[in-house]
Design an enzyme around this catalytic site. Sequence first.
Site, PDB file in Angstrom:
ATOM      1  N   LYS A  90       0.826  -1.202   0.000  1.00  0.00           N
ATOM      2  CA  LYS A  90       0.000   0.000   0.000  1.00  0.00           C
ATOM      3  C   LYS A  90       0.875   1.273   0.000  1.00  0.00           C
ATOM      4  O   LYS A  90       2.082   1.191   0.231  1.00  0.00           O
ATOM      5  CB  LYS A  90      -0.930  -0.039   1.224  1.00  0.00           C
ATOM      6  CG  LYS A  90      -1.902  -1.238   1.223  1.00  0.00           C
ATOM      7  CD  LYS A  90      -2.791  -1.221   2.476  1.00  0.00           C
ATOM      8  CE  LYS A  90      -3.734  -2.423   2.527  1.00  0.00           C
ATOM      9  NZ  LYS A  90      -4.570  -2.412   3.762  1.00  0.00           N
ATOM     10  N   PHE A 132     -15.227   3.335   8.372  1.00  0.00           N
ATOM     11  CA  PHE A 132     -13.893   3.743   7.915  1.00  0.00           C
ATOM     12  C   PHE A 132     -13.730   3.656   6.392  1.00  0.00           C
ATOM     13  O   PHE A 132     -12.645   3.876   5.858  1.00  0.00           O
ATOM     14  CB  PHE A 132     -12.818   2.894   8.606  1.00  0.00           C
ATOM     15  CG  PHE A 132     -12.998   1.402   8.410  1.00  0.00           C
ATOM     16  CD1 PHE A 132     -12.522   0.754   7.286  1.00  0.00           C
ATOM     17  CD2 PHE A 132     -13.671   0.638   9.374  1.00  0.00           C
ATOM     18  CE1 PHE A 132     -12.686  -0.617   7.108  1.00  0.00           C
ATOM     19  CE2 PHE A 132     -13.851  -0.734   9.204  1.00  0.00           C
ATOM     20  CZ  PHE A 132     -13.359  -1.361   8.050  1.00  0.00           C
ATOM     21  N   ARG A 192      -0.813 -14.569   4.522  1.00  0.00           N
ATOM     22  CA  ARG A 192      -1.542 -13.892   5.613  1.00  0.00           C
ATOM     23  C   ARG A 192      -0.818 -14.050   6.946  1.00  0.00           C
ATOM     24  O   ARG A 192      -0.843 -13.152   7.780  1.00  0.00           O
ATOM     25  CB  ARG A 192      -2.996 -14.361   5.697  1.00  0.00           C
ATOM     26  CG  ARG A 192      -3.810 -13.747   4.558  1.00  0.00           C
ATOM     27  CD  ARG A 192      -5.285 -13.622   4.748  1.00  0.00           C
ATOM     28  NE  ARG A 192      -5.831 -12.900   5.850  1.00  0.00           N
ATOM     29  CZ  ARG A 192      -6.423 -11.683   5.761  1.00  0.00           C
ATOM     30  NH1 ARG A 192      -6.441 -11.035   4.608  1.00  0.00           N
ATOM     31  NH2 ARG A 192      -6.964 -11.145   6.803  1.00  0.00           N
ATOM     32  N   THR A 209      -5.147  -7.966  10.790  1.00  0.00           N
ATOM     33  CA  THR A 209      -5.625  -6.732  10.163  1.00  0.00           C
ATOM     34  C   THR A 209      -5.304  -5.502  11.019  1.00  0.00           C
ATOM     35  O   THR A 209      -4.829  -4.487  10.512  1.00  0.00           O
ATOM     36  CB  THR A 209      -7.157  -6.827   9.960  1.00  0.00           C
ATOM     37  OG1 THR A 209      -7.443  -8.012   9.223  1.00  0.00           O
ATOM     38  CG2 THR A 209      -7.692  -5.620   9.218  1.00  0.00           C
ATOM     39  N   ARG A 259       2.681  -6.383   9.326  1.00  0.00           N
ATOM     40  CA  ARG A 259       1.793  -5.354   9.887  1.00  0.00           C
ATOM     41  C   ARG A 259       2.174  -5.025  11.325  1.00  0.00           C
ATOM     42  O   ARG A 259       2.053  -3.877  11.764  1.00  0.00           O
ATOM     43  CB  ARG A 259       0.342  -5.827   9.800  1.00  0.00           C
ATOM     44  CG  ARG A 259      -0.187  -5.828   8.360  1.00  0.00           C
ATOM     45  CD  ARG A 259      -1.466  -6.617   8.229  1.00  0.00           C
ATOM     46  NE  ARG A 259      -2.177  -6.357   6.997  1.00  0.00           N
ATOM     47  CZ  ARG A 259      -3.360  -6.912   6.693  1.00  0.00           C
ATOM     48  NH1 ARG A 259      -3.933  -7.759   7.536  1.00  0.00           N
ATOM     49  NH2 ARG A 259      -3.951  -6.621   5.550  1.00  0.00           N
ATOM     50  N   HIS A 265      -1.820  -5.463   1.641  1.00  0.00           N
ATOM     51  CA  HIS A 265      -3.060  -6.217   1.479  1.00  0.00           C
ATOM     52  C   HIS A 265      -2.683  -7.654   1.126  1.00  0.00           C
ATOM     53  O   HIS A 265      -1.702  -7.875   0.413  1.00  0.00           O
ATOM     54  CB  HIS A 265      -3.911  -5.645   0.341  1.00  0.00           C
ATOM     55  CG  HIS A 265      -5.029  -6.571  -0.074  1.00  0.00           C
ATOM     56  ND1 HIS A 265      -6.200  -6.653   0.641  1.00  0.00           N
ATOM     57  CD2 HIS A 265      -5.114  -7.479  -1.076  1.00  0.00           C
ATOM     58  CE1 HIS A 265      -6.975  -7.583   0.068  1.00  0.00           C
ATOM     59  NE2 HIS A 265      -6.339  -8.093  -0.966  1.00  0.00           N
TER      60      HIS A 265
END
Length: 168
Positions: free
Chosen positions: A11, A59, A92, A98, A109, A126
């Site tokens: 991102k 959001f 993942r 998330t 993350r 993502h």
Amino acid sequence: MGKEATLVIIKPDGLIKSLTGNILSRLSETKLKIIGAKLIKVSPDLAQKHYRHLADKPFYEELIKYITGTLHGDDRVMALVYWGEDAIQKVRAIAGATNPEEATPTSIRGAYGRILTSGLFENAVHASSSIDEAQREIQLWFEPQEIVYPLYPAKEIEVPATRKYVWA
Ligand code: DAT
Ligand code: MG
């Protein structure tokens, strides 16, 4: 399990923070194959299609600003297709949860994400979450000839009188 494809997007925050190399290195731990990769600008239309399942979330507007680059003043993202055994789950796991505050600190993350004052999770990458979502997303972000394997059924069509940019 079995071989499957998954879409990864680095991102705008990942690109702006010069994390591209780090993120690709982390993903290489999966031993999956990259079978498609490109740097692109995300249009509002692509963003809305990609995040259509979140349209009713509080959001959502901020999320569209995030992925289109409006939040960071830079609209580049890197899109990649990884392929191999259990690819969705492997990617993942390395991407992390998330919510970056809940993500394992050693995940992408967990290491690079944060929660903005608006409440939006700014989480650097993502990663597709299921086989069906991966197919939908890969077909949204890539054309068949941009992927080195014939992943999904494709057909040839005639495109008359197109215009394109060439070097001047
Ligand atoms: P993921 O990206 O882990 O598949 P998702 O598809 O549910 O998660 O959401 C897409 C993105 O939206 C996510 O990467 C960050 C943001 N987001 C999701 N849930 C959120 C929440 N509760 N608050 C703020 N941002 C959120
Ligand atoms: Mg998702």
